[in-house]
Design a protein around this motif. Structure first.
Motif, PDB file in Angstrom:
ATOM      1  N   LYS A  74      -7.455  44.098  77.022  1.00  0.00           N
ATOM      2  CA  LYS A  74      -6.031  43.749  77.010  1.00  0.00           C
ATOM      3  C   LYS A  74      -5.738  42.669  75.966  1.00  0.00           C
ATOM      4  O   LYS A  74      -4.666  42.627  75.386  1.00  0.00           O
ATOM      5  N   THR A  75      -6.727  41.803  75.719  1.00  0.00           N
ATOM      6  CA  THR A  75      -6.544  40.728  74.749  1.00  0.00           C
ATOM      7  C   THR A  75      -6.522  41.259  73.331  1.00  0.00           C
ATOM      8  O   THR A  75      -5.973  40.634  72.435  1.00  0.00           O
ATOM      9  N   THR A  76      -7.119  42.429  73.098  1.00  0.00           N
ATOM     10  CA  THR A  76      -7.213  42.960  71.738  1.00  0.00           C
ATOM     11  C   THR A  76      -5.851  43.339  71.175  1.00  0.00           C
ATOM     12  O   THR A  76      -5.724  43.602  69.980  1.00  0.00           O
ATOM     13  N   ASN A  77      -4.818  43.357  72.001  1.00  0.00           N
ATOM     14  CA  ASN A  77      -3.486  43.676  71.487  1.00  0.00           C
ATOM     15  C   ASN A  77      -3.067  42.709  70.389  1.00  0.00           C
ATOM     16  O   ASN A  77      -2.387  43.078  69.433  1.00  0.00           O
ATOM     17  N   MET A  78      -3.492  41.456  70.495  1.00  0.00           N
ATOM     18  CA  MET A  78      -3.096  40.477  69.485  1.00  0.00           C
ATOM     19  C   MET A  78      -3.882  40.672  68.193  1.00  0.00           C
ATOM     20  O   MET A  78      -3.553  40.100  67.167  1.00  0.00           O
ATOM     21  N   GLN A  79      -4.937  41.498  68.252  1.00  0.00           N
ATOM     22  CA  GLN A  79      -5.742  41.734  67.054  1.00  0.00           C
ATOM     23  C   GLN A  79      -5.282  42.955  66.264  1.00  0.00           C
ATOM     24  O   GLN A  79      -5.882  43.306  65.256  1.00  0.00           O
ATOM     25  N   GLY A  80      -4.236  43.618  66.720  1.00  0.00           N
ATOM     26  CA  GLY A  80      -3.761  44.796  66.001  1.00  0.00           C
ATOM     27  C   GLY A  80      -4.814  45.894  66.033  1.00  0.00           C
ATOM     28  O   GLY A  80      -5.368  46.214  67.071  1.00  0.00           O
ATOM     29  N   ARG A  81      -5.124  46.435  64.863  1.00  0.00           N
ATOM     30  CA  ARG A  81      -6.074  47.533  64.781  1.00  0.00           C
ATOM     31  C   ARG A  81      -7.415  47.109  64.215  1.00  0.00           C
ATOM     32  O   ARG A  81      -8.193  47.936  63.755  1.00  0.00           O
ATOM     33  N   VAL A  82      -7.695  45.814  64.237  1.00  0.00           N
ATOM     34  CA  VAL A  82      -8.949  45.319  63.675  1.00  0.00           C
ATOM     35  C   VAL A  82     -10.144  45.945  64.376  1.00  0.00           C
ATOM     36  O   VAL A  82     -11.094  46.409  63.754  1.00  0.00           O
ATOM     37  N   THR A 113     -15.101  43.403  68.775  1.00  0.00           N
ATOM     38  CA  THR A 113     -14.202  43.565  67.633  1.00  0.00           C
ATOM     39  C   THR A 113     -14.712  42.881  66.370  1.00  0.00           C
ATOM     40  O   THR A 113     -14.048  42.922  65.342  1.00  0.00           O
ATOM     41  N   GLY A 114     -15.860  42.226  66.433  1.00  0.00           N
ATOM     42  CA  GLY A 114     -16.378  41.567  65.236  1.00  0.00           C
ATOM     43  C   GLY A 114     -17.881  41.427  65.298  1.00  0.00           C
ATOM     44  O   GLY A 114     -18.453  41.250  66.381  1.00  0.00           O
ATOM     45  N   MET A 115     -18.534  41.512  64.151  1.00  0.00           N
ATOM     46  CA  MET A 115     -19.982  41.345  64.083  1.00  0.00           C
ATOM     47  C   MET A 115     -20.334  40.586  62.812  1.00  0.00           C
ATOM     48  O   MET A 115     -19.720  40.792  61.763  1.00  0.00           O
ATOM     49  N   GLY A 116     -21.316  39.701  62.906  1.00  0.00           N
ATOM     50  CA  GLY A 116     -21.807  38.967  61.747  1.00  0.00           C
ATOM     51  C   GLY A 116     -23.324  38.991  61.728  1.00  0.00           C
ATOM     52  O   GLY A 116     -23.958  38.886  62.780  1.00  0.00           O
ATOM     53  N   THR A 117     -23.908  39.124  60.542  1.00  0.00           N
ATOM     54  CA  THR A 117     -25.352  39.296  60.430  1.00  0.00           C
ATOM     55  C   THR A 117     -25.940  38.419  59.344  1.00  0.00           C
ATOM     56  O   THR A 117     -25.427  38.381  58.224  1.00  0.00           O
ATOM     57  N   VAL A 118     -27.003  37.706  59.680  1.00  0.00           N
ATOM     58  CA  VAL A 118     -27.823  36.998  58.691  1.00  0.00           C
ATOM     59  C   VAL A 118     -29.265  37.399  58.987  1.00  0.00           C
ATOM     60  O   VAL A 118     -29.856  36.942  59.961  1.00  0.00           O
ATOM     61  N   SER A 119     -29.808  38.265  58.160  1.00  0.00           N
ATOM     62  CA  SER A 119     -31.094  38.890  58.439  1.00  0.00           C
ATOM     63  C   SER A 119     -32.023  38.788  57.236  1.00  0.00           C
ATOM     64  O   SER A 119     -31.561  38.683  56.095  1.00  0.00           O
ATOM     65  N   PRO A 120     -33.345  38.829  57.458  1.00  0.00           N
ATOM     66  CA  PRO A 120     -34.277  38.836  56.333  1.00  0.00           C
ATOM     67  C   PRO A 120     -34.061  39.991  55.358  1.00  0.00           C
ATOM     68  O   PRO A 120     -34.404  39.869  54.181  1.00  0.00           O
ATOM     69  N   GLY A 162     -14.289  36.616  61.273  1.00  0.00           N
ATOM     70  CA  GLY A 162     -13.500  37.194  60.190  1.00  0.00           C
ATOM     71  C   GLY A 162     -13.296  38.686  60.365  1.00  0.00           C
ATOM     72  O   GLY A 162     -12.183  39.203  60.167  1.00  0.00           O
ATOM     73  N   VAL A 163     -14.364  39.397  60.734  1.00  0.00           N
ATOM     74  CA  VAL A 163     -14.253  40.839  60.961  1.00  0.00           C
ATOM     75  C   VAL A 163     -13.304  41.120  62.130  1.00  0.00           C
ATOM     76  O   VAL A 163     -12.539  42.084  62.099  1.00  0.00           O
ATOM     77  N   ALA A 164     -13.341  40.260  63.137  1.00  0.00           N
ATOM     78  CA  ALA A 164     -12.459  40.434  64.296  1.00  0.00           C
ATOM     79  C   ALA A 164     -11.011  40.064  63.989  1.00  0.00           C
ATOM     80  O   ALA A 164     -10.114  40.331  64.789  1.00  0.00           O
ATOM     81  N   GLY A 165     -10.781  39.426  62.841  1.00  0.00           N
ATOM     82  CA  GLY A 165      -9.428  39.026  62.482  1.00  0.00           C
ATOM     83  C   GLY A 165      -8.924  37.833  63.263  1.00  0.00           C
ATOM     84  O   GLY A 165      -7.714  37.674  63.477  1.00  0.00           O
ATOM     85  N   ILE A 166      -9.855  36.962  63.692  1.00  0.00           N
ATOM     86  CA  ILE A 166      -9.479  35.810  64.520  1.00  0.00           C
ATOM     87  C   ILE A 166      -9.559  34.532  63.690  1.00  0.00           C
ATOM     88  O   ILE A 166     -10.618  34.195  63.148  1.00  0.00           O
ATOM     89  N   ASP A 167      -8.447  33.827  63.599  1.00  0.00           N
ATOM     90  CA  ASP A 167      -8.409  32.490  63.021  1.00  0.00           C
ATOM     91  C   ASP A 167      -8.412  31.517  64.189  1.00  0.00           C
ATOM     92  O   ASP A 167      -7.373  31.218  64.777  1.00  0.00           O
ATOM     93  N   ALA A 168      -9.627  31.032  64.536  1.00  0.00           N
ATOM     94  CA  ALA A 168      -9.763  30.216  65.741  1.00  0.00           C
ATOM     95  C   ALA A 168      -8.894  28.968  65.701  1.00  0.00           C
ATOM     96  O   ALA A 168      -8.370  28.532  66.730  1.00  0.00           O
TER      97      ALA A 168
END
Length: 304
Positions: free
Chosen positions: A259-267, A19-26, A97-103
């Motif tokens: 099943k856990t993605t229910n708390m993430q809505g439609r992210v 549900t989330g991806m982050g990239t730091v690339s050349p 952030g993309v996954a919509g998760i505030d840890a």
């Protein structure tokens, strides 16, 4: 037989999604910049700027340009950590952030079911190299108090766990060039088996340092033919390939039990819609690459 059936049932029920991806690339910091660079065919390989490479035969690498390390680690802390840490934190922050998760706002019970499994081929090698340089030049007072703990491979995942307040297992997988891929598979199995509900997983490396590059040179596995045209050096499917290009960067995924993605809505749905759109744009490049691979069994690939 009952135990075996139970394991099959758990695996079937616990489907893993990203549900989330982050990239730091050349060739791009952040998902948008990276994706656009891929679609535009822009290379991230350039002349080495992190040290003076004029005395060695390979003077190019995949450096992450315009990356502000101090945006991710405190100035006083920077001396005591490797460059790989701010790279990893930046990618992990975007993925969450993309996954919509505030840890920080997760209940303690969920934090304990949220693991960090990272792959890294070298970890803090460039930091360790600098500590050895200071030691052998008798600059003891300039050495970091954390030269041992920072140099340990497992510190990378621990730093991410502490940064985001996660309480689940914290592991680093190091299996050479496949480290981050293996870490992703390991993370998936942890969720499938029911041990975890969520995992921050991916990879990070920062091997652009004089001693490390010299080590690869001694193995004769880096290309030294493209110092004049760095952007053309990485050519894995060409018959005139004579080595690979060393590079740094980080990428992170957030893996969840479906099943856990229910708390993430439609992210998650929005993320995959964007991914599918990028894939549709990429089809012409994939088709072109396939034709080139077939063609270059007989002749070199022209990357101009």
């Amino acid at each position: 037989m009952l135990v075996y059936s139970r394991l099959i049932e758990v695996r079937v029920q616990r489907r893993v999604v990203i549900t989330g991806m982050g990239t730091v690339s050349p060739n791009g910091v952040g998902n948008s910049s990276f994706s656009q660079a891929v679609l535009d065919g822009r290379s991230g390989v350039r002349r080495i700027s992190r040290f003076d490479a004029s005395e060695i035969s390979v003077q190019i690498a995949g450096e992450v340009a315009d990356f502000d390390e101090l945006a991710w680690v405190d100035r006083r802390e920077r001396k005591h950590v490797s460059r790989v840490l701010p790279l990893a934190i930046a990618a992990a922050t975007e993925a969450l952030g993309v996954a919509g998760i505030d840890a920080a706002s997760l209940p303690l019970a969920q934090k304990r079911r949220f693991g960090v499994i990272i792959g890294s081929g070298g970890g803090s090698q460039e930091f360790t190299e600098e500590q050895y340089r200071l030691f052998f030049h008798r600059q003891y007072k300039s050495m970091s108090l954390f030269c041992v703990p920072t140099g340990v491979m497992g510190t990378l995942s621990s730093e991410l766990s502490v940064r985001f307040g996660l309480r689940g297992p914290s592991h680093v997988v190091t299996t050479g060039c496949t480290s981050s891929t293996d870490a992703l598979g390991y993370a998936m199995r942890q969720i499938q088996s029911g041990r975890l509900d969520m995992v921050l997983s991916g990879g990070a490396d920062a091997p652009i340092a004089l001693g490390i590059v010299k080590g690869f040179l001694l193995m004769k596995i880096l290309t030294d033919s493209w110092n004049h045209a760095p952007e053309r050096a990485s050519r894995p499917f060409s018959v005139d390939r004579d080595g690979f290009v060393l590079a740094e960067g980080a990428w992170m995924f957030v893996l969840l039990c479906l099943k856990t993605t229910n708390m993430q809505g439609r992210v998650g749905q929005r993320f995959w819609q964007r991914f599918a759109a990028m894939a549709r744009h990429a089809r012409p490049f994939i088709a072109c690459a396939c034709r080139s691979v077939a063609k270059n069994r007989q002749e070199p690939l022209n990357l101009q």
